[in-house]
Design a protein around this motif. Structure first.
Motif, short mmCIF file in Angstrom:
data_model
loop_
_atom_site.label_atom_id
_atom_site.label_comp_id
_atom_site.label_asym_id
_atom_site.label_seq_id
_atom_site.Cartn_x
_atom_site.Cartn_y
_atom_site.Cartn_z
N PHE A 121 41.89 -76.39 -16.94
CA PHE A 121 41.96 -77.17 -15.66
C PHE A 121 41.71 -78.74 -16.39
CE2 PHE A 121 42.21 -79.24 -11.97
CZ PHE A 121 42.93 -78.25 -11.25
N ASP A 122 42.75 -79.36 -15.98
CA ASP A 122 42.63 -81.17 -16.38
C ASP A 122 42.77 -81.72 -14.84
OD1 ASP A 122 42.66 -83.43 -17.30
OD2 ASP A 122 43.93 -83.11 -18.86
N SER A 123 41.89 -82.28 -14.70
CA SER A 123 41.73 -83.02 -13.44
C SER A 123 42.38 -84.18 -13.46
CB SER A 123 40.50 -83.32 -12.82
OG SER A 123 39.61 -82.15 -12.62
N THR A 124 42.92 -84.77 -14.80
CA THR A 124 43.70 -85.94 -14.85
C THR A 124 45.20 -85.77 -14.47
OG1 THR A 124 44.24 -85.66 -17.14
CG2 THR A 124 42.25 -86.83 -16.70
N ARG A 125 45.23 -84.48 -14.15
CA ARG A 125 46.76 -84.25 -13.65
C ARG A 125 47.04 -84.72 -12.19
NH1 ARG A 125 48.06 -79.78 -12.39
NH2 ARG A 125 46.39 -78.55 -12.63
N ALA A 126 45.88 -85.03 -11.60
CA ALA A 126 45.92 -85.56 -10.29
C ALA A 126 46.89 -86.95 -9.98
CB ALA A 126 44.48 -86.00 -9.71
N PRO A 127 47.75 -87.00 -8.74
CA PRO A 127 48.80 -87.89 -8.92
C PRO A 127 47.91 -89.30 -8.56
CG PRO A 127 48.63 -86.36 -6.87
CD PRO A 127 47.79 -85.78 -7.95
N HIS A 128 46.78 -89.34 -8.04
CA HIS A 128 46.09 -90.50 -8.06
C HIS A 128 45.30 -91.02 -8.90
CE1 HIS A 128 42.79 -87.44 -7.05
NE2 HIS A 128 42.12 -88.24 -7.55
N TYR A 129 45.12 -90.25 -10.06
CA TYR A 129 44.54 -91.00 -11.30
C TYR A 129 45.31 -91.85 -12.10
CZ TYR A 129 42.63 -90.80 -16.02
OH TYR A 129 42.02 -91.23 -17.03
N ASN A 130 44.47 -92.95 -12.33
CA ASN A 130 45.18 -93.93 -13.02
C ASN A 130 44.15 -94.39 -14.55
OD1 ASN A 130 45.77 -96.36 -14.51
ND2 ASN A 130 45.58 -97.73 -12.70
N PRO A 131 44.66 -93.86 -15.67
CA PRO A 131 43.79 -93.70 -16.87
C PRO A 131 43.44 -95.19 -17.03
CG PRO A 131 46.15 -93.77 -17.49
CD PRO A 131 46.19 -93.48 -15.98
N GLU A 132 43.73 -96.25 -16.30
CA GLU A 132 43.06 -97.74 -16.61
C GLU A 132 42.08 -97.91 -15.80
OE1 GLU A 132 46.20 -100.29 -16.72
OE2 GLU A 132 47.01 -99.70 -18.79
N ASN A 133 41.88 -97.09 -14.70
CA ASN A 133 40.88 -97.11 -13.71
C ASN A 133 40.24 -96.01 -13.46
OD1 ASN A 133 39.31 -98.09 -11.55
ND2 ASN A 133 40.85 -98.32 -10.28
N PRO A 134 39.15 -95.68 -14.19
CA PRO A 134 38.37 -94.31 -13.99
C PRO A 134 37.81 -94.27 -12.57
CG PRO A 134 36.87 -95.99 -15.44
CD PRO A 134 38.47 -96.38 -15.22
N TYR A 135 37.83 -95.15 -11.86
CA TYR A 135 37.14 -94.95 -10.63
C TYR A 135 38.29 -94.38 -9.58
CZ TYR A 135 33.35 -98.21 -11.36
OH TYR A 135 32.17 -98.85 -11.88
N THR A 136 39.40 -94.06 -10.19
CA THR A 136 40.47 -93.34 -9.43
C THR A 136 39.95 -91.89 -9.45
OG1 THR A 136 41.79 -93.42 -11.13
CG2 THR A 136 42.29 -94.87 -9.68
#
Length: 286
Positions: free
Chosen positions: A243-258
């Protein structure tokens, strides 16, 4: 036979929802009607002979450390599952089993070679041999299913861990496939105790954005190695997925706080709630 859904989550602090307390309005105070869990008080013992499930609340349902009312995946899933049923969805009752302690990986309290020990309490005080205890609980759950004529439909046995091993160097982690073989031993034993070859879901380590280009980037090789081990387990052990949580639509790879809270180690309430909804939608659509 009555069909029920079963969600299990084991691991470390991100399985607990460490440091993400629920707001007063989101705390599940009244036991849910269609979601059930194992409260610590009657169940947290190697001497327990029968499990006692009760209507799910967001407190007391982690059979390991005492850290309650957090935006953990099980708490979020319980709330979302009940809401779906209340809105008319044709879902079975959900049974949740959660066993997790922060900072304790497969070489710590989850070690399969650790002698039995169970001292309850908060993080830092509790001392629980997680592997034999989880096997004990799952063997009793198998008995509970048979005695109550319940047919389990597994949402999955989720593993949210790796943080303890993450701080070790890659040579120490490699050590003749020690890490991979330790995981194989743990998962084989848990499945055997449960009596079912249930699906196992490994949660990918997602510290890439946090570590890249900063001083702590020296730990990136360890994170990559752990994820490689997880990939190997997916390829070598039947019915294991990632399971990869970076699939979340609110995730921005340039901002880990997302994806994470302020400490950049523990997932945010928004992320954990999205994970729970994704798990729920996958179950509904299969």
């Amino acid at each position: 036979m009555k069909k029920i859904a079963v969600f299990m989550i084991f691991g470390q602090s991100n399985a607990t929802g460490h440091g993400v307390p629920m707001t007063e309005n989101d705390i599940i105070k009244e036991p849910l009607k269609n979601v059930f869990g194992l409260n610590r008080e009657p169940n947290q013992s190697f001497d327990t002979e029968k499990l006692k499930f009760t209507g799910y609340t967001s407190y007391g349902m982690n059979l390991a450390e005492n850290q309650d009312n957090t935006y953990s995946v099980p708490n979020c899933l319980a709330k979302n599952w009940q809401a779906e049923i209340d809105n008319g969805a044709k879902l079975p009752d959900l049974y949740i089993i959660q066993i997790s302690i922060g900072s304790q990986g497969v070489y710590g309290m989850w070690s399969p070679t650790r002698p039995k020990k169970l001292i309850p309490g908060k993080l830092g005080d509790c001392d629980i041999s997680m592997y034999p205890y989880a096997c004990h609980v799952l063997s009793l759950f198998n008995k509970y299913l048979n005695e109550n004529e319940l047919e389990p439909d597994f949402v999955g046995m989720h593993w949210r861990g790796g943080e303890q091993e993450f701080w070790q160097s890659v040579p120490n982690l490699k050590d003749n496939d020690r890490l991979k073989n330790t995981y194989k031993t743990i998962f084989s034993g848990l499945r055997s105790a449960l009596g079912y070859e249930c699906p196992i879901v490994l949660h990918k380590m997602n510290f890439e954005a946090v570590l890249t280009g900063i001083e702590d980037g020296k730990h990136l090789p360890s994170m990559h190695f752990i994820n490689e081990v997880f990939n190997d387990l997916c390829n070598e052990v039947p019915n294991v997925t990632m399971f990869d949580s970076t699939r979340a639509p609110h995730y921005n790879p340039e901002n880990p706080y997302t994806l994470f809270r302020w400490d950049l180690i523990h997932y945010s309430p928004e992320t954990n709630n999205w994970v729970s909804r994704d798990i729920l939608e996958e179950y509904k659509n299969r």
